[in-house]
Design a protein around this motif. Structure first.
Motif, PDB file in Angstrom:
ATOM      1  N   THR A   1      51.586 116.326  23.386  1.00  0.00           N
ATOM      2  CA  THR A   1      51.573 115.185  24.315  1.00  0.00           C
ATOM      3  C   THR A   1      50.158 114.657  24.515  1.00  0.00           C
ATOM      4  OG1 THR A   1      53.551 115.959  25.463  1.00  0.00           O
ATOM      5  CG2 THR A   1      52.102 114.457  26.683  1.00  0.00           C
ATOM      6  N   PHE A   2      49.220 115.546  24.724  1.00  0.00           N
ATOM      7  CA  PHE A   2      47.832 115.134  24.932  1.00  0.00           C
ATOM      8  C   PHE A   2      47.222 114.596  23.630  1.00  0.00           C
ATOM      9  CE2 PHE A   2      48.427 117.201  28.904  1.00  0.00           C
ATOM     10  CZ  PHE A   2      47.466 116.700  29.756  1.00  0.00           C
ATOM     11  N   LYS A   3      47.556 115.224  22.523  1.00  0.00           N
ATOM     12  CA  LYS A   3      47.073 114.727  21.227  1.00  0.00           C
ATOM     13  C   LYS A   3      47.559 113.303  21.000  1.00  0.00           C
ATOM     14  CE  LYS A   3      48.975 115.839  17.163  1.00  0.00           C
ATOM     15  NZ  LYS A   3      49.370 116.664  15.999  1.00  0.00           N
ATOM     16  N   GLN A   4      48.830 113.066  21.255  1.00  0.00           N
ATOM     17  CA  GLN A   4      49.393 111.739  21.036  1.00  0.00           C
ATOM     18  C   GLN A   4      48.776 110.709  21.969  1.00  0.00           C
ATOM     19  OE1 GLN A   4      51.405 111.218  18.325  1.00  0.00           O
ATOM     20  NE2 GLN A   4      50.780 109.137  18.808  1.00  0.00           N
ATOM     21  N   ALA A   5      48.502 111.091  23.220  1.00  0.00           N
ATOM     22  CA  ALA A   5      47.846 110.163  24.157  1.00  0.00           C
ATOM     23  C   ALA A   5      46.466 109.784  23.635  1.00  0.00           C
ATOM     24  CB  ALA A   5      47.738 110.791  25.544  1.00  0.00           C
ATOM     25  N   SER A   6      45.778 110.741  23.061  1.00  0.00           N
ATOM     26  CA  SER A   6      44.464 110.479  22.470  1.00  0.00           C
ATOM     27  C   SER A   6      44.581 109.525  21.290  1.00  0.00           C
ATOM     28  CB  SER A   6      43.831 111.807  22.033  1.00  0.00           C
ATOM     29  OG  SER A   6      42.695 111.602  21.259  1.00  0.00           O
ATOM     30  N   LEU A   7      45.553 109.769  20.438  1.00  0.00           N
ATOM     31  CA  LEU A   7      45.745 108.919  19.252  1.00  0.00           C
ATOM     32  C   LEU A   7      46.260 107.521  19.608  1.00  0.00           C
ATOM     33  CD1 LEU A   7      47.338 111.557  16.854  1.00  0.00           C
ATOM     34  CD2 LEU A   7      45.081 110.494  16.618  1.00  0.00           C
ATOM     35  N   ASN A   8      46.993 107.417  20.703  1.00  0.00           N
ATOM     36  CA  ASN A   8      47.564 106.128  21.110  1.00  0.00           C
ATOM     37  C   ASN A   8      46.523 105.129  21.587  1.00  0.00           C
ATOM     38  OD1 ASN A   8      50.132 107.035  20.577  1.00  0.00           O
ATOM     39  ND2 ASN A   8      50.653 107.447  22.710  1.00  0.00           N
ATOM     40  N   HIS A   9      45.325 105.591  21.917  1.00  0.00           N
ATOM     41  CA  HIS A   9      44.332 104.716  22.546  1.00  0.00           C
ATOM     42  C   HIS A   9      42.974 104.787  21.852  1.00  0.00           C
ATOM     43  CE1 HIS A   9      47.210 104.008  25.718  1.00  0.00           C
ATOM     44  NE2 HIS A   9      47.409 105.302  25.754  1.00  0.00           N
ATOM     45  N   PRO A  10      42.889 104.297  20.612  1.00  0.00           N
ATOM     46  CA  PRO A  10      41.569 104.279  19.962  1.00  0.00           C
ATOM     47  C   PRO A  10      40.639 103.296  20.670  1.00  0.00           C
ATOM     48  CG  PRO A  10      43.165 103.095  18.637  1.00  0.00           C
ATOM     49  CD  PRO A  10      43.926 103.714  19.778  1.00  0.00           C
TER      50      PRO A  10
END
Length: 157
Positions: free
Chosen positions: A105-114
């Motif tokens: 979940t945290f990885k995806q949040a990081s990837l979702n917002h370059p």
């Protein structure tokens, strides 16, 4: 428990720093923790991620917008600390089965917002693609936006 208290204290220390100092204090604290061999290895690895992410953020910000970089860096530094603190808290309360879900979940949040759309994917995704790191996040992240996503997700639970 000690990690949670440390993380909360660190968050308050960064939160109350004055505007220009927040970014530089965040780097200093991360570096000190990363280099303190009396700290647990995982805590030092998380601190090293914070240090590298903040240094990357500073370098990229000054390259792209040198005039306004300083004010943006403080907000990004605070959001990064909040993001990491939320991550460590969620990992602490997760059972063994749900830990991978928290990481994802945290990885995806990081990837979702370059933030910079950096084409050097090998570098910005190094923490995701290399084993041995708990912080599976992209360096090229808008930490304010990523934290807001996490806050929405976990405040509704």
């Amino acid at each position: 428990m000690r990690r949670i208290i440390f993380s909360i204290a660190l968050l308050f220390a960064v939160t109350f720093a004055t505007a220009q100092e927040a970014y530089y204090d965040a780097i200093r604290m991360a570096r000190e923790t990363a280099e303190d061999t009396s700290k647990p290895l995982e805590e030092r690895k998380i601190a090293r991620f914070k240090q590298i992410a903040l240094e990357y953020l500073g370098t990229q910000s000054y390259k792209l917008t040198p005039d306004s970089a300083a004010s943006v860096l403080d907000y990004q530094a605070l959001a990064l600390y909040k993001f990491i603190n939320a991550f460590t808290y969620q990992l602490t309360i997760a059972n063994k089965k749900s830990r991978q879900g928290v990481i994802d979940t945290f990885k995806q949040a990081s990837l979702n917002h370059p933030r910079f759309n950096d084409p050097n994917k090998e570098y910005v995704l190094a923490y995701i693609t290399n084993e041995g790191y708990l912080t599976k996040f992209s360096l090229d992240t808008d930490w304010v936006m990523a934290y807001e996503e996490i806050e929405r997700k976990y405040s509704s639970n």
